[in-house]
Design an enzyme around this catalytic site. Structure first.
Site, PDB file in Angstrom:
ATOM      1  N   HIS A  84      40.473  33.146  35.992  1.00 37.17           N
ATOM      2  CA  HIS A  84      39.836  31.979  35.378  1.00 37.17           C
ATOM      3  C   HIS A  84      38.445  31.718  35.951  1.00 37.17           C
ATOM      4  O   HIS A  84      37.630  31.045  35.317  1.00 37.17           O
ATOM      5  CB  HIS A  84      40.740  30.732  35.479  1.00 37.17           C
ATOM      6  CG  HIS A  84      40.776  30.047  36.811  1.00 37.17           C
ATOM      7  ND1 HIS A  84      41.789  30.219  37.723  1.00 37.17           N
ATOM      8  CD2 HIS A  84      39.935  29.156  37.381  1.00 37.17           C
ATOM      9  CE1 HIS A  84      41.577  29.473  38.784  1.00 37.17           C
ATOM     10  NE2 HIS A  84      40.452  28.807  38.603  1.00 37.17           N
ATOM     11  N   ASP A 220      46.477  35.757  37.972  1.00 30.72           N
ATOM     12  CA  ASP A 220      45.157  35.131  37.901  1.00 30.72           C
ATOM     13  C   ASP A 220      44.166  35.828  38.831  1.00 30.72           C
ATOM     14  O   ASP A 220      43.811  35.321  39.894  1.00 30.72           O
ATOM     15  CB  ASP A 220      45.284  33.649  38.252  1.00 30.72           C
ATOM     16  CG  ASP A 220      44.075  32.839  37.797  1.00 30.72           C
ATOM     17  OD1 ASP A 220      43.063  33.456  37.418  1.00 30.72           O
ATOM     18  OD2 ASP A 220      44.148  31.597  37.820  1.00 30.72           O
ATOM     19  N   SER A 646      39.385  27.978  44.024  1.00 29.30           N
ATOM     20  CA  SER A 646      39.909  28.999  43.124  1.00 29.30           C
ATOM     21  C   SER A 646      39.290  30.349  43.454  1.00 29.30           C
ATOM     22  O   SER A 646      38.076  30.477  43.550  1.00 29.30           O
ATOM     23  CB  SER A 646      39.591  28.637  41.672  1.00 29.30           C
ATOM     24  OG  SER A 646      40.339  27.528  41.256  1.00 29.30           O
TER      25      SER A 646
END
Length: 711
Positions: A84, A220, A646
């Site tokens: 992402h 991810d 992230s």
């Protein structure tokens, strides 16, 4: 429920604070209780984690694209980050004919790697403390403006002293609500290329449904590479550039993990507000965030309508939609979590203790009215807070407003320019920006977005806080206003550039609306300046008082997009009765079997590649299987992270990569405001799953040859 934040109400020493709470500045690592961390499994010294003079852990961690974290995992500049985090670049490099977002992509040799336009990574060179230097110039009697001017002037001096004539980017940040100051020296590398990505069905498996939820089964991750010029220096893209040679790269571990194993995360957490008062939280969850959620949903509905109609629009708006959807769910979950966990009540207890200290005769003059002043601030600025949230989503999602403002100013300057050479250069620059901004622009979507977002703003924002210019227009006519504007399409903007007319520009209805809103926003900001200045002083004094009232306690600073380290362990999450755990019995990891159980053929969120299903059926896991026979996908730790983390590496006590942090859990979405000891967890994609996808599933095992794999 016990909460670590309530330690503020007791005179506890730092050694009693849990190691897994707090995002610590790298240069302050020596302040931590090293012996205690070693008992928990840390094998590295403070110098091996952060050093200016020799290679250390910090040299393998980068800020990725300004909003995420990534890590160097090979001697040739290979970078791991989240899928992402790379989503926007992957989408930008995709077309309906070569849809890397949907189908995945793997470069089988370096010449096939795809330049990611506009993407850069930032390395931390060093940081230092300038608190004494700046605070020696300040006092509590000076006005907020004088204070701000002195700080800004000193920032500029520090930047000039350390930039080495532009070689480095230098930023100075305040910490502890403006009580301390540190500067950071960075080096940016701008030639970054996409090496590989799993398809969306793996990288975003579970979609919005599973976002912020556990159990999770999301692969991810994505893979990039950093390039330099022939001498190892930062450079713009060139086919002659060479792979970056890092000072340090992270070994990648495929060893098994278990609850209790030490886990540390280094990254660039964006923003926490752990010292926000109960008044601020009340405003946030009852006024501000509901506006954010409301406006985000309207924007998402408009985008989804057009994205469902054709693949090109779906790719062009994929990154924007994903970002809005992520925060839409986050803000809604934060409201629910804060209410459920009683966060406001806990903050009030802290404030009661603070006020008792502040009311003592020796403290009263400076600190006695701080909390009352902060409460008064939120009362007087409540309507403006609501307006800010609706306005943020309106300006973020309605490109016509930003295009009219930005290009309108450029056109005005172009028309006024009289020097022929400068005019030609300016025209070239404007044309390049028009081409870039309108490249993946859907006029029909944007016309409806403008009408929808302005209509919502007019409906939900009170007149005294709202922009007057938006209150006098008819939203039903806005799509026609946009359609007939100079800024309607790439073609219309280029046509105007080729045949500019000052009167036509000044009479453009869309530009009048955009400029009117900009002027209104500026006037509103000026109207609230005195309130904001007083609040800034109160906020600084509030934290100063907290620290002075607890002299034996070491406080960690709120996150502010600077590199931090957090310590914790692989951990389980208490089981909830309302969750489907898909057979998970040991609730610290998920595996490929659980991923397959969620599979729904053709479903936008839960589809899976046939090859993955076939390999799962054969249990073809190779060396990446756990000793118990399963292939791990995700696992939990109790590290303290937030947005910006992230893509951060999660490492064992040896500094070996065991996974990539990519999410938090819904039970602790209040975590940016208070650390939830029992519930706060980090969701990570296991390094074994990452390598299995690269090596076994997609046959890009050549990438592992340049890594250091720890078995």
């Amino acid at each position: 429920m016990k909460r670590i934040f309530l330690l503020l109400t007791f005179m506890l020493s730092f050694v009693q604070m849990r190691a897994d709470e707090g995002m610590w500045l790298m240069m302050l690592i020596k302040r931590l209780n090293g012996q205690d961390l070693q008992k928990k499994g840390l094998k590295l010294t403070a110098e091996e984690i952060y050093s200016v003079n020799q290679a250390s852990l910090k040299d393998a961690i980068v800020q990725f694209g300004g909003g995420c974290t990534a890590e160097i995992v090979s001697r040739e500049g290979l970078v791991f980050t989240n899928h992402h985090c790379g989503y926007g670049q992957i989408a930008a490099l995709s077309t309906p004919e070569k849809d890397h977002l949907t189908n995945g992509f793997w470069a089988m040799k370096k010449s096939e790697e795809l330049p990611a336009k506009g993407l850069s990574v930032r390395f931390l060179v060093r940081m230092d403390d300038v608190t004494t230097r700046i605070n020696s110039l300040l006092n509590n009697q000076m006005s907020a403006k004088d204070r701000r001017d002195i700080i800004d002037a000193e920032y500029k001096k520090i930047q000039a002293e350390n930039s080495e004539n532009g070689k480095y980017v230098v930023t100075v940040r305040d910490f502890y609500n403006g009580n301390e100051f540190y500067y950071f020296v960075y080096q940016d590398f701008k030639d970054v290329r996409l090496v590989g990505t799993p398809p969306n069905s793996i990288g975003k498996f579970g979609g919005d449904t599973d976002n912020w939820e556990w159990p999770r089964h999301t692969g991810d991750f994505s893979v990039f590479r950093v390039y330099t010029d022939a001498n190892g220096n930062p450079a713009e893209y060139s086919p002659n550039n060479i792979p970056f040679k890092p000072k340090h790269h992270l070994p990648v571990s495929i060893k098994p993990i278990k609850p209790g194993d030490m886990a540390m995360i280094v990254g660039y957490p964006g923003r926490t507000n752990r010292f926000m008062t109960s008044y601020g939280i009340d405003q946030l969850i009852n006024k501000d965030y509901p506006g954010w959620v409301d406006a985000s949903k309207v924007a998402m509905d408009v985008m989804k309508k057009y994205m469902d109609r054709d693949q090109a629009t779906k790719l062009n708006y994929a990154s924007q939609y994903a970002s809005v959807a992520n925060y839409w769910k986050n803000r809604g979950g934060t409201i629910e979590s804060i209410k459920k966990n009683g966060t406001i009540e806990d903050k009030r207890k802290v404030e009661e203790v603070y006020q008792t200290w502040a009311d003592k005769s020796e403290n009263k003059d400076l600190y006695g009215n701080v909390l009352a002043d902060m409460q008064d601030y939120y009362r007087k600025t409540s309507a403006r807070g609501i307006e800010r949230n609706y306005a943020a989503q309106m300006t973020r999602n309605s490109k016509y407003l930003s295009f009219a403002t930005g290009f309108g100013s450029m056109f005005k300057n172009y028309i006024a320019e009289t020097d022929a050479a400068k005019k030609a250069e300016l025209k070239k620059t404007i044309a390049e920006r028009i081409n870039a901004n309108y490249e993946k622009f859907n006029p029909a979507l944007e016309q409806e977005m403008l009408k929808a977002m302005v209509s919502l703003y007019r409906t939900k924002v009170r007149n005294e806080a709202g922009a007057p210019s938006l209150q006098t227009i008819n939203p039903e006519l806005l799509d026609e206003v946009a359609k007939n504007s100079i800024f309607a399409t790439k073609a219309s903007a280029i046509a105007f550039l080729n045949n500019p007319d000052a009167q036509k520009l000044n009479n453009d209805a869309l530009l009048k609306i955009a400029n009117g809103y900009t002027a209104d926003s500026r006037a509103t900001a000026e109207r609230y300046t005195a309130y904001d200045d007083k609040f800034s002083d109160s906020n600084r004094l509030f934290f100063d008082g907290l620290r002075k009232s607890h002299p034996k306690q070491e406080f960690y600073p709120d996150a502010n997009s600077t590199m931090r380290i957090t310590f914790g362990k692989v951990a389980t999450l208490p089981v909830r009765d309302d969750r489907d755990y898909n057979g998970v019995t040991n609730n610290f990891y998920t595996d490929l079997d659980g991923m397959v159980k969620k599979y729904k053929k053709g479903d936008e969120e839960f589809d899976l590649p046939q090859r993955l299903l076939d390999m799962a059926a054969k249990r073809d896991y190779g060396q990446y299987a756990d000793a118990a026979g399963y292939l791990p996908v995700n696992f939990l730790s109790d590290n303290d992270i937030t947005g910006g983390n992230s893509g951060s590496p999660i490492m064992n006590g040896n500094g070996e990569l065991i996974g990539l942090a990519f999410d938090g859990n819904s039970e602790a979405l209040s975590g940016d405001i208070v650390f939830e000891e029992d519930w706060q967890k980090t969701i990570n994609v296991d390094s074994r799953f990452v390598l299995w996808v690269i090596d076994k599933l997609y046959g890009a095992g050549h990438l592992l040859d340049e890594m250091t794999i720890v078995k």
